[in-house]
Design an enzyme around this catalytic site. Structure first.
Site, PDB file in Angstrom:
ATOM      1  N   CYS A 136      63.861  24.177  -1.821  1.00 16.23           N
ATOM      2  CA  CYS A 136      63.023  23.335  -0.973  1.00 16.23           C
ATOM      3  C   CYS A 136      63.853  22.553   0.031  1.00 16.23           C
ATOM      4  O   CYS A 136      65.067  22.405  -0.126  1.00 16.23           O
ATOM      5  CB  CYS A 136      62.162  22.394  -1.815  1.00 16.23           C
ATOM      6  SG  CYS A 136      63.039  21.160  -2.786  1.00 16.23           S
ATOM      7  N   CYS A 137      63.161  22.088   1.095  1.00 11.67           N
ATOM      8  CA  CYS A 137      63.787  21.304   2.142  1.00 11.67           C
ATOM      9  C   CYS A 137      64.863  22.136   2.856  1.00 11.67           C
ATOM     10  O   CYS A 137      64.584  23.233   3.324  1.00 11.67           O
ATOM     11  CB  CYS A 137      64.345  20.005   1.558  1.00 11.67           C
ATOM     12  SG  CYS A 137      64.790  18.750   2.779  1.00 11.67           S
ATOM     13  N   ILE A 138      66.100  21.688   2.888  1.00 11.60           N
ATOM     14  CA  ILE A 138      67.171  22.394   3.577  1.00 11.60           C
ATOM     15  C   ILE A 138      67.828  23.461   2.712  1.00 11.60           C
ATOM     16  O   ILE A 138      68.551  24.326   3.221  1.00 11.60           O
ATOM     17  CB  ILE A 138      68.237  21.391   4.095  1.00 11.60           C
ATOM     18  CG1 ILE A 138      69.234  22.050   5.057  1.00 11.60           C
ATOM     19  CG2 ILE A 138      68.967  20.726   2.933  1.00 11.60           C
ATOM     20  CD1 ILE A 138      68.614  22.598   6.327  1.00 11.60           C
ATOM     21  N   PRO A 140      66.882  26.256   1.466  1.00 12.88           N
ATOM     22  CA  PRO A 140      66.739  27.671   1.835  1.00 12.88           C
ATOM     23  C   PRO A 140      67.873  28.218   2.706  1.00 12.88           C
ATOM     24  O   PRO A 140      68.044  29.439   2.792  1.00 12.88           O
ATOM     25  CB  PRO A 140      65.398  27.699   2.576  1.00 12.88           C
ATOM     26  CG  PRO A 140      64.600  26.633   1.917  1.00 12.88           C
ATOM     27  CD  PRO A 140      65.606  25.532   1.678  1.00 12.88           C
ATOM     28  N   THR A 198      59.729  26.057   0.004  1.00 11.69           N
ATOM     29  CA  THR A 198      58.767  25.098   0.549  1.00 11.69           C
ATOM     30  C   THR A 198      59.531  24.048   1.348  1.00 11.69           C
ATOM     31  O   THR A 198      60.717  23.797   1.094  1.00 11.69           O
ATOM     32  CB  THR A 198      57.923  24.462  -0.576  1.00 11.69           C
ATOM     33  OG1 THR A 198      56.830  23.740   0.006  1.00 11.69           O
ATOM     34  CG2 THR A 198      58.742  23.522  -1.446  1.00 11.69           C
TER      35      THR A 198
END
Length: 225
Positions: A136-138, A140, A198
């Site tokens: 999630c967030c950065i 990925p 996400t």
């Protein structure tokens, strides 16, 4: 079937130089509610730098990622080198700038970044053994580097007040991934790579929407486990 065993990798403690606390807590709460058995890990390396979270400015301190992550884990944390793929069903990595500074050097190298050795090894092992990964967030960006051609989301690719980090989506595409636009309470599931992503705080959204989106991520990861 017994409890699903999930590893969480942390990157320190605090959004500007470590793991984002609300994302980390949300993942842990949703996994707990689902009855999963959770073990937290972090690499035993020094942080890139330490940031004063009131001023946003770096300090002269030196802190260790594993030691700082233990604050979130209430002390129950292990060196990432000790993670056994055979004893774990799924992997989750919360966001926070620690992902871009400590788990990788994305923050300073951009698209030419590398991933910290123990993190790279872990992500590649989960992918090779077809065990699901939730990001999630950065975080990925780690998949973008290590799982060529994967599908993922960091939210939307058009920058605005609600999506201040939308340029990251283009960077993911430049790395050869397919970016899928998704709202903060949604996820994208790359079934082929068993990757669930996400946006979380990549979106300027109320905290409960971030919490709900991470809940969807956890639900889909456990489905794949």
């Amino acid at each position: 079937m017994g409890k699903k065993r999930v590893a969480i990798i942390l990157s320190g403690c605090g959004v500007y130089d470590g793991s984002e606390l609300h994302e980390s807590s949300a993942a842990m709460v949703h996994l707990s509610r689902a009855g999963a058995e959770v073990q937290l890990y972090a690499p035993n390396v020094n942080q890139m730098h330490v940031v004063d979270h009131m001023t946003g400015q770096p300090t002269e301190e030196v802190r260790n990622v594993l030691v700082e992550s233990s604050r979130i884990a209430r002390g129950n944390i292990k060196n990432l080198d000790d993670l056994s793929i055979n004893d774990t069903d799924a992997l989750v990595i919360p966001g926070g700038f620690g992902v871009a500074k400590n788990l990788s050097n994305w923050a300073v190298k951009g698209k030419d970044f590398t991933v910290e050795a123990s993190v790279e090894s872990t992500v590649k092992k989960f992918h090779a053994t077809k065990k699901p990964i939730g990001l999630c967030c950065i975080s990925p960006v780690l998949a973008a580097k290590l799982i060529p051609g994967c599908e993922l989301t960091v939210g939307y690719d058009t920058e605005c007040e609600k999506w201040p980090y939308a340029k990251t989506a283009q960077a993911m595409a430049d790395l050869g991934c397919k970016h899928i636009n998704k709202h903060v309470n949604e996820v994208h599931v790359d079934k082929q790579n068993k990757l669930v992503t996400t946006s979380a705080f990549m979106c300027n959204a109320p905290i409960h929407e971030v919490f709900d989106g991470i809940g969807e991520m956890v639900k889909e990861v456990l489905k794949l486990a």
